[in-house]
Design a protein around this motif. Structure first.
Motif, PDB file in Angstrom:
ATOM      1  N   PHE A   1       0.826  -1.209   0.000  1.00 52.80           N
ATOM      2  CA  PHE A   1       0.000   0.000   0.000  1.00 52.80           C
ATOM      3  C   PHE A   1       0.860   1.259   0.000  1.00 52.80           C
ATOM      4  O   PHE A   1       0.486   2.273  -0.603  1.00 52.80           O
ATOM      5  N   SER A   2       1.988   1.212   0.667  1.00 50.22           N
ATOM      6  CA  SER A   2       2.796   2.419   0.827  1.00 50.22           C
ATOM      7  C   SER A   2       3.410   2.918  -0.472  1.00 50.22           C
ATOM      8  O   SER A   2       3.915   4.039  -0.524  1.00 50.22           O
TER       9      SER A   2
ATOM     10  N   THR B   1      -0.033   5.910  -4.754  1.00 47.62           N
ATOM     11  CA  THR B   1      -0.711   7.198  -4.641  1.00 47.62           C
ATOM     12  C   THR B   1      -2.198   6.899  -4.700  1.00 47.62           C
ATOM     13  O   THR B   1      -2.652   6.126  -5.542  1.00 47.62           O
TER      14      THR B   1
ATOM     15  N   ARG C   1       2.062   9.026  -1.290  1.00 47.70           N
ATOM     16  CA  ARG C   1       2.364   7.730  -0.684  1.00 47.70           C
ATOM     17  C   ARG C   1       2.537   7.790   0.821  1.00 47.70           C
ATOM     18  O   ARG C   1       2.132   6.880   1.546  1.00 47.70           O
ATOM     19  N   SER C   2       3.145   8.845   1.303  1.00 37.56           N
ATOM     20  CA  SER C   2       3.415   8.938   2.742  1.00 37.56           C
ATOM     21  C   SER C   2       2.402   9.791   3.474  1.00 37.56           C
ATOM     22  O   SER C   2       2.539  10.045   4.671  1.00 37.56           O
ATOM     23  N   GLY C   3       1.390  10.270   2.752  1.00 33.12           N
ATOM     24  CA  GLY C   3       0.338  11.039   3.389  1.00 33.12           C
ATOM     25  C   GLY C   3       0.375  12.519   3.103  1.00 33.12           C
ATOM     26  O   GLY C   3      -0.528  13.230   3.496  1.00 33.12           O
TER      27      GLY C   3
ATOM     28  N   ARG D   1      -4.866   8.977   4.877  1.00 31.32           N
ATOM     29  CA  ARG D   1      -4.570   7.559   4.680  1.00 31.32           C
ATOM     30  C   ARG D   1      -3.898   7.001   5.921  1.00 31.32           C
ATOM     31  O   ARG D   1      -3.267   7.727   6.687  1.00 31.32           O
ATOM     32  N   ASP D   2      -4.042   5.703   6.077  1.00 24.87           N
ATOM     33  CA  ASP D   2      -3.381   4.987   7.162  1.00 24.87           C
ATOM     34  C   ASP D   2      -2.688   3.797   6.518  1.00 24.87           C
ATOM     35  O   ASP D   2      -3.338   2.807   6.173  1.00 24.87           O
ATOM     36  N   ASN D   3      -1.388   3.902   6.346  1.00 21.69           N
ATOM     37  CA  ASN D   3      -0.662   2.846   5.654  1.00 21.69           C
ATOM     38  C   ASN D   3      -0.639   1.544   6.449  1.00 21.69           C
ATOM     39  O   ASN D   3      -0.532   0.460   5.863  1.00 21.69           O
ATOM     40  N   THR D   4      -0.758   1.631   7.761  1.00 21.09           N
ATOM     41  CA  THR D   4      -0.779   0.407   8.566  1.00 21.09           C
ATOM     42  C   THR D   4      -2.082  -0.364   8.348  1.00 21.09           C
ATOM     43  O   THR D   4      -2.116  -1.585   8.523  1.00 21.09           O
TER      44      THR D   4
ATOM     45  N   ARG E   1      -3.751  -0.021   5.406  1.00 23.27           N
ATOM     46  CA  ARG E   1      -3.909  -0.128   3.958  1.00 23.27           C
ATOM     47  C   ARG E   1      -5.199   0.555   3.497  1.00 23.27           C
ATOM     48  O   ARG E   1      -5.926   0.024   2.648  1.00 23.27           O
TER      49      ARG E   1
ATOM     50  N   VAL F   1      -7.460   4.370   2.710  1.00 28.07           N
ATOM     51  CA  VAL F   1      -7.547   5.799   2.462  1.00 28.07           C
ATOM     52  C   VAL F   1      -8.963   6.232   2.793  1.00 28.07           C
ATOM     53  O   VAL F   1      -9.912   5.453   2.652  1.00 28.07           O
TER      54      VAL F   1
END
Length: 119
Positions: free
Chosen positions: A29-30, A33, A53-55, A72-75, A77, A79
């Motif tokens: 996910f990280s 975009t 990608r990183s918010g 978004r919360d990459n942990t 996965r 948005v």
């Protein structure tokens, strides 16, 4: 491949708020975009918001800037699209989109979730 699944749509009165979620599976996910688009009945699909990608690197359509917030919360996965002070013209199917590049065409699309704002 990336699979996207939206949730959180529904019926809300004008002036109300909703929070849309999009869960992604497949590629890491990280590296993605993420964005939101919408399509109202009889109209073309239009850009709503995107996030890097990183918010960071948030972009918004003029019509929603100041009322909608993408995050978004990459942990997880996921948005999100928080929508405030909704208007009848926000009524549309909202689609989650993803791409593996920072710019360019959107490669992956969800099935969409209906948002209806009653006046």
């Amino acid at each position: 491949q990336v699979q996207l699944l939206e949730s959180g749509g529904g019926l809300v009165q004008a002036g109300g708020s909703l929070r849309l979620s999009c869960a992604a599976s497949g590629r890491p996910f990280s590296i993605l975009t993420m964005g939101w688009y919408r399509q109202a009945l009889g109209k073309e699909r239009e850009f709503v918001a995107s996030i890097g990608r990183s918010g960071g690197s948030e972009l918004y359509a003029d019509s929603v800037r100041g009322r909608f917030t993408i995050s978004r919360d990459n942990t997880k996965r996921s948005v999100y699209l928080e929508m405030y002070r909704l208007k009848s013209e926000d009524t549309a199917i909202y689609y989650c989109a993803a791409r593996s590049t920072q710019v360019g065409r959107w490669e992956y699309w969800g099935q969409g979730t209906q948002v209806t704002v009653s006046s």
